[in-house]
Design a protein around this motif. Structure first.
Motif, PDB file in Angstrom:
ATOM      1  N   VAL A  90       0.848  -1.195   0.000  1.00 17.35           N
ATOM      2  CA  VAL A  90       0.000   0.000   0.000  1.00 17.35           C
ATOM      3  C   VAL A  90       0.885   1.248   0.000  1.00 17.35           C
ATOM      4  O   VAL A  90       0.586   2.230  -0.678  1.00 17.35           O
ATOM      5  N   LEU A  91       1.988   1.200   0.748  1.00 17.85           N
ATOM      6  CA  LEU A  91       2.910   2.336   0.772  1.00 17.85           C
ATOM      7  C   LEU A  91       3.484   2.606  -0.617  1.00 17.85           C
ATOM      8  O   LEU A  91       3.574   3.765  -1.046  1.00 17.85           O
ATOM      9  N   ASP A  92       3.852   1.549  -1.328  1.00 17.25           N
ATOM     10  CA  ASP A  92       4.351   1.714  -2.691  1.00 17.25           C
ATOM     11  C   ASP A  92       3.280   2.319  -3.600  1.00 17.25           C
ATOM     12  O   ASP A  92       3.560   3.227  -4.390  1.00 17.25           O
ATOM     13  N   ASP A  93       2.058   1.800  -3.469  1.00 18.90           N
ATOM     14  CA  ASP A  93       0.952   2.325  -4.273  1.00 18.90           C
ATOM     15  C   ASP A  93       0.714   3.799  -3.967  1.00 18.90           C
ATOM     16  O   ASP A  93       0.502   4.612  -4.869  1.00 18.90           O
ATOM     17  N   TRP A  94       0.716   4.141  -2.675  1.00 21.74           N
ATOM     18  CA  TRP A  94       0.493   5.531  -2.267  1.00 21.74           C
ATOM     19  C   TRP A  94       1.616   6.426  -2.799  1.00 21.74           C
ATOM     20  O   TRP A  94       1.357   7.513  -3.326  1.00 21.74           O
ATOM     21  N   THR A  95       2.856   5.965  -2.678  1.00 22.53           N
ATOM     22  CA  THR A  95       3.989   6.761  -3.137  1.00 22.53           C
ATOM     23  C   THR A  95       3.884   7.023  -4.627  1.00 22.53           C
ATOM     24  O   THR A  95       4.099   8.155  -5.079  1.00 22.53           O
ATOM     25  N   GLU A  96       3.538   6.007  -5.393  1.00 23.15           N
ATOM     26  CA  GLU A  96       3.379   6.189  -6.840  1.00 23.15           C
ATOM     27  C   GLU A  96       2.259   7.172  -7.155  1.00 23.15           C
ATOM     28  O   GLU A  96       2.411   8.052  -8.007  1.00 23.15           O
TER      29      GLU A  96
END
Length: 81
Positions: free
Chosen positions: A3-9
């Protein structure tokens, strides 16, 4: 992906930034150290300051190292004179 990766993107896309330029682990470690050694509200403020320094041309690793040193030397809560 997390989720953190998705949010960062998603956040990077919104701001016109390259996700590859985001040192997630560095920012999280610095925020953790500041939250535990200084005070919790200082963690997001410190992350913002790191981002501002990077935006103004500072090397993120060098700036984070300087802030980590400041954190280590900062008087602990309840120890200020």
């Amino acid at each position: 992906m997390t989720v953190l990766d998705d949010w960062t993107e998603a956040a990077c896309a919104e701001l016109g930034l390259d996700p590859a330029d985001v040192p997630i682990t560095l920012v999280l470690q610095l925020a953790k150290d500041v939250a535990h050694a200084v005070t919790r509200p200082a963690a997001p403020v410190t992350a913002y300051l790191l981002g501002m320094a990077a935006a103004r041309g500072a090397d993120p690793m060098a700036a984070a190292t300087a802030l980590a040193s400041l954190t280590a030397a900062f008087p602990r809560p309840g120890t200020r004179a």
